[in-house]
Write an enzyme that holds these catalytic residues in place. Structure first.
Site, short mmCIF file in Angstrom:
data_model
loop_
_atom_site.label_atom_id
_atom_site.label_comp_id
_atom_site.label_asym_id
_atom_site.label_seq_id
_atom_site.Cartn_x
_atom_site.Cartn_y
_atom_site.Cartn_z
N GLY A 188 0.82 -1.21 0.00
CA GLY A 188 0.00 0.00 0.00
C GLY A 188 0.85 1.27 0.00
N THR A 226 -8.17 10.14 12.98
CA THR A 226 -9.63 10.03 12.98
C THR A 226 -10.16 9.53 14.33
OG1 THR A 226 -11.49 9.35 11.62
CG2 THR A 226 -9.84 7.70 12.02
N ASP A 264 0.58 -8.92 1.58
CA ASP A 264 -0.52 -8.07 1.11
C ASP A 264 -1.49 -8.93 0.31
OD1 ASP A 264 -2.04 -5.84 -0.20
OD2 ASP A 264 -0.42 -4.64 0.68
N LYS A 293 -10.35 1.71 14.35
CA LYS A 293 -8.99 2.08 14.77
C LYS A 293 -8.93 2.28 16.29
CE LYS A 293 -6.85 2.12 10.80
NZ LYS A 293 -5.75 1.20 10.48
N ILE A 306 1.51 3.73 2.30
CA ILE A 306 2.50 3.97 3.37
C ILE A 306 3.41 2.75 3.54
CG2 ILE A 306 2.79 4.70 5.78
CD1 ILE A 306 -0.09 5.86 5.60
N TYR A 360 -14.94 3.51 10.33
CA TYR A 360 -13.49 3.33 10.15
C TYR A 360 -12.74 3.77 11.42
CZ TYR A 360 -8.78 4.73 8.69
OH TYR A 360 -7.42 4.93 8.62
N SER A 402 -4.85 6.36 13.45
CA SER A 402 -5.24 7.50 12.62
C SER A 402 -5.72 8.64 13.50
CB SER A 402 -6.37 7.06 11.69
OG SER A 402 -6.98 8.17 11.10
P1 NAD Z 1 -3.46 1.41 1.44
O1 NAD Z 1 -4.85 0.99 1.14
O2 NAD Z 1 -2.66 2.01 0.35
O3 NAD Z 1 -2.63 0.22 2.08
C1 NAD Z 1 -3.24 -0.82 2.82
C2 NAD Z 1 -2.77 -2.13 2.22
O4 NAD Z 1 -3.34 -3.22 2.95
C3 NAD Z 1 -3.20 -2.30 0.77
O5 NAD Z 1 -2.07 -2.67 0.01
C4 NAD Z 1 -4.23 -3.42 0.80
O6 NAD Z 1 -4.19 -4.21 -0.37
C5 NAD Z 1 -3.78 -4.21 2.03
N1 NAD Z 1 -4.83 -4.95 2.70
C6 NAD Z 1 -6.07 -4.54 3.04
N2 NAD Z 1 -6.73 -5.51 3.71
C7 NAD Z 1 -5.87 -6.55 3.80
C8 NAD Z 1 -5.96 -7.84 4.37
N3 NAD Z 1 -7.08 -8.25 4.98
N4 NAD Z 1 -4.90 -8.68 4.28
C9 NAD Z 1 -3.77 -8.27 3.66
N5 NAD Z 1 -3.63 -7.07 3.09
C10 NAD Z 1 -4.67 -6.22 3.17
O7 NAD Z 1 -3.53 2.43 2.68
P2 NAD Z 1 -2.41 3.34 3.30
O8 NAD Z 1 -2.76 4.76 3.00
O9 NAD Z 1 -1.06 2.83 2.95
O10 NAD Z 1 -2.72 3.10 4.83
C11 NAD Z 1 -2.03 2.12 5.59
C12 NAD Z 1 -2.65 2.06 6.95
O11 NAD Z 1 -2.61 3.36 7.54
C13 NAD Z 1 -4.11 1.64 6.97
O12 NAD Z 1 -4.34 0.81 8.07
C14 NAD Z 1 -4.85 2.95 7.13
O13 NAD Z 1 -6.08 2.78 7.79
C15 NAD Z 1 -3.89 3.77 7.99
N6 NAD Z 1 -4.02 5.22 7.82
C16 NAD Z 1 -3.90 5.79 6.59
C17 NAD Z 1 -4.06 7.17 6.43
C18 NAD Z 1 -3.96 7.83 5.08
O14 NAD Z 1 -4.42 8.96 4.94
N7 NAD Z 1 -3.36 7.19 4.08
C19 NAD Z 1 -4.32 7.99 7.54
C20 NAD Z 1 -4.41 7.37 8.79
C21 NAD Z 1 -4.25 5.99 8.92
N1 UFG Z 2 -11.45 18.39 0.33
C1 UFG Z 2 -11.99 19.24 -0.62
N2 UFG Z 2 -12.28 18.73 -1.83
C2 UFG Z 2 -12.06 17.41 -2.16
C3 UFG Z 2 -11.51 16.55 -1.18
C4 UFG Z 2 -11.22 17.08 0.06
O1 UFG Z 2 -12.21 20.42 -0.37
O2 UFG Z 2 -12.39 17.03 -3.29
C5 UFG Z 2 -11.10 18.95 1.64
C6 UFG Z 2 -11.85 18.30 2.78
O3 UFG Z 2 -13.11 18.94 2.96
C7 UFG Z 2 -10.89 18.52 3.93
C8 UFG Z 2 -9.51 18.44 3.27
O4 UFG Z 2 -9.74 18.66 1.89
O5 UFG Z 2 -11.05 19.81 4.45
C9 UFG Z 2 -8.82 17.10 3.43
O6 UFG Z 2 -9.70 16.05 3.01
P1 UFG Z 2 -9.19 14.56 2.78
O7 UFG Z 2 -10.35 13.77 2.30
O8 UFG Z 2 -7.97 14.55 1.92
O9 UFG Z 2 -8.71 14.10 4.23
P2 UFG Z 2 -9.48 14.02 5.62
O10 UFG Z 2 -8.76 14.96 6.55
O11 UFG Z 2 -10.92 14.20 5.45
O12 UFG Z 2 -9.24 12.51 6.06
C10 UFG Z 2 -7.97 11.90 6.02
C11 UFG Z 2 -8.12 10.43 5.68
C12 UFG Z 2 -8.80 9.69 6.80
C13 UFG Z 2 -8.07 9.94 8.07
C14 UFG Z 2 -7.96 11.42 8.33
C15 UFG Z 2 -7.16 11.69 9.57
O13 UFG Z 2 -8.87 10.28 4.50
O14 UFG Z 2 -8.76 8.32 6.54
O15 UFG Z 2 -7.33 12.06 7.24
O16 UFG Z 2 -5.95 11.02 9.50
F1 UFG Z 2 -8.78 9.37 9.08
#
Ligand code: NAD
Ligand code: UFG
Length: 360
Positions: free
Chosen positions: A11, A139, A32, A165, A13, A161, A137
């Site tokens: 994924g 969140t 994965d 978490k 990160i 979601y 997160s």
């Molecule tokens: P991502 O979707 O790119 O990566 C998650 C990976 O996990 C994917 O490659 C997916 O194929 C794999 N996966 C999902 N379910 C699975 C399972 N049951 N078994 C094996 N593999 C599985 O997401 P990311 O942005 O890299 O996020 C990684 C982690 O960080 C997640 O747990 C997400 O909730 C958390 N997180 C992400 C963000 C963000 O904004 N990206 C913010 C806060 C927390």
């Molecule tokens: N936004 C827009 N237009 C868009 C998309 C987003 O104006 O088309 C704005 C949103 O209203 C918000 C900001 O951009 O003000 C950021 O929005 P994102 O959807 O990029 O991110 P969020 O902060 O809503 O949420 C993200 C992740 C969640 C995570 C959270 C806190 O999507 O999974 O950050 O880590 F939980």
């Protein structure tokens, strides 16, 4: 050799973290199910690493499978053991992460995120592996707070979601024998070494443009959408709300470069390995807020590309401000972001420009 199982490694990160760990000498078991990623991400990680082909053969195992498959997990631990190696730590990224989707598919979210983590913890315990870095997160803090969020703030997620978490954090604290998820650092009487990293808004990409964010479904996060406008697959960006209680009326977020986030995982892992059993709950954010309008300006400035936008009403479930107080990360992990918002804009665009179809 330090052996680590990385779940969700392909994924966004996970792939950047795998690269940082490989270059730092770790041996990695990369698991994965590719439900939201491509195996190509891991091949690109291998290409980007400083290792030779031979070293990569010794140091990287890619496993296509699901974290909920206990037999497969046990097999990964057993196979390592039969080769004279021991997996002593896990970084657990695998899970589902789309807030909106989590309302429609709540059961899938509980199953993937919570049940998946339980299966993983059972196998870890059976193999006396008690070090885990968990992807939490921001969140978990819930709806808008007008100040930078600190780890002791109340936990009150407002979507399924976020609930998964927060539940996993509580479960990890309980397993470690700790009282609360609202204390940054606690001794674990049960021998567990746990770091829950609460990411704010990870964005950007590796500066090479070879790995980056590759959402399989229609993206709803700001950075992938701005990039789609920049590349021309989307006509304009919709800005959700201009009446938020912020200086320019648009939402403020704490964007943190994915390479900084990846380095935060290495810092957490290194600390866990070298210290006494403990539970660490740490924000990974920059502490610097950027509004949506600011971001559009900075993106245009960094890339030279015009981003047309239109205002619409607020998006349901959004908050005005989400900002980390990052001081605990500095205190406990000696980590702070090295990259700026301009680097995030430049690197995310570089990835998008070089890979308009993602890994396809
Ligand atoms: P991502 O979707 O790119 O990566 C998650 C990976 O996990 C994917 O490659 C997916 O194929 C794999 N996966 C999902 N379910 C699975 C399972 N049951 N078994 C094996 N593999 C599985 O997401 P990311 O942005 O890299 O996020 C990684 C982690 O960080 C997640 O747990 C997400 O909730 C958390 N997180 C992400 C963000 C963000 O904004 N990206 C913010 C806060 C927390
Ligand atoms: N936004 C827009 N237009 C868009 C998309 C987003 O104006 O088309 C704005 C949103 O209203 C918000 C900001 O951009 O003000 C950021 O929005 P994102 O959807 O990029 O991110 P969020 O902060 O809503 O949420 C993200 C992740 C969640 C995570 C959270 C806190 O999507 O999974 O950050 O880590 F939980």
């Amino acid at each position: 050799m330090r052996c680590v199982l990385v779940t969700g490694a392909a994924g966004f990160i996970g792939s950047h973290t795998a690269l940082v760990l490989l270059n730092d000498g770790y041996k990695l078991f990369l698991l994965d199910n590719f439900s939201n990623s491509s195996p190509k991400a891991l091949h690109h990680v291998a290409d980007l690493s400083i290792l030779t082909k031979e070293e990569l053969g010794e140091r990287v195992s890619i496993i296509n499978g699901d974290v909920r498959d206990s037999a497969l997990l046990q097999n990964i631990f057993s196979r390592a053991k039969s080769n004279g190696e021991e997996i002593t730590s896990v970084i657990h990224f695998a899970g589902l992460k789309a807030v909106g989707e989590s309302f429609e598919k709540a059961i899938d979210y509980w199953d993937n995120n919570v049940a998946g983590t339980i299966k993983l913890l059972q196998v870890m315990e059976n193999n006396a592996c008690r070090n885990i870095v968990f992807s939490s997160s921001a969140t978990v803090y819930g709806s808008s707070k007008e100040k930078a969020l600190i780890e002791t703030d109340p936990i009150s997620p407002i979507n399924p979601y976020g609930l998964t978490k927060a539940t996993i954090e509580k479960m990890l604290a309980n397993i470690a024998g700790c009282q609360s998820t609202r204390i940054a650092k606690q001794y674990s009487p049960r021998g567990w070494k746990i770091a829950c990293l609460r990411y704010f808004n990870p964005a950007g990409a590796h500066p090479s443009g070879k790995i980056g964010e590759n959402p399989k479904n229609i993206p709803n996060n700001l950075f992938p959408l701005i990039n789609q406008v920049a590349i021309g697959t989307k006509e304009f960006l919709t800005v959700f709300g201009k009446d938020w209680p912020t200086p320019d009326g648009t939402g403020i977020r704490d964007f943190v470069h994915v390479m900084d986030v990846a380095e935060g995982h290495k810092a957490a892992l290194d600390i866990l390995i070298s210290s006494k059993p403990q539970l660490l709950i740490i924000n990974l954010g920059s502490g610097k807020g950027t509004s949506v309008l600011d971001l559009i300006k900075k993106f245009q400035f960094s890339t030279g590309i015009d981003i047309p936008f239109k205002f619409s009403s607020r998006r349901q479930g959004d908050s005005a401000i989400s900002l980390a107080n990052p001081s605990k990360a500095l205190e406990y992990l000696n980590w702070k972001p090295k990259r700026k918002i301009e680097d995030i804009c430049r690197d995310s665009w570089n990835w998008q420009y070089k890979n308009p179809m993602g890994y396809k």
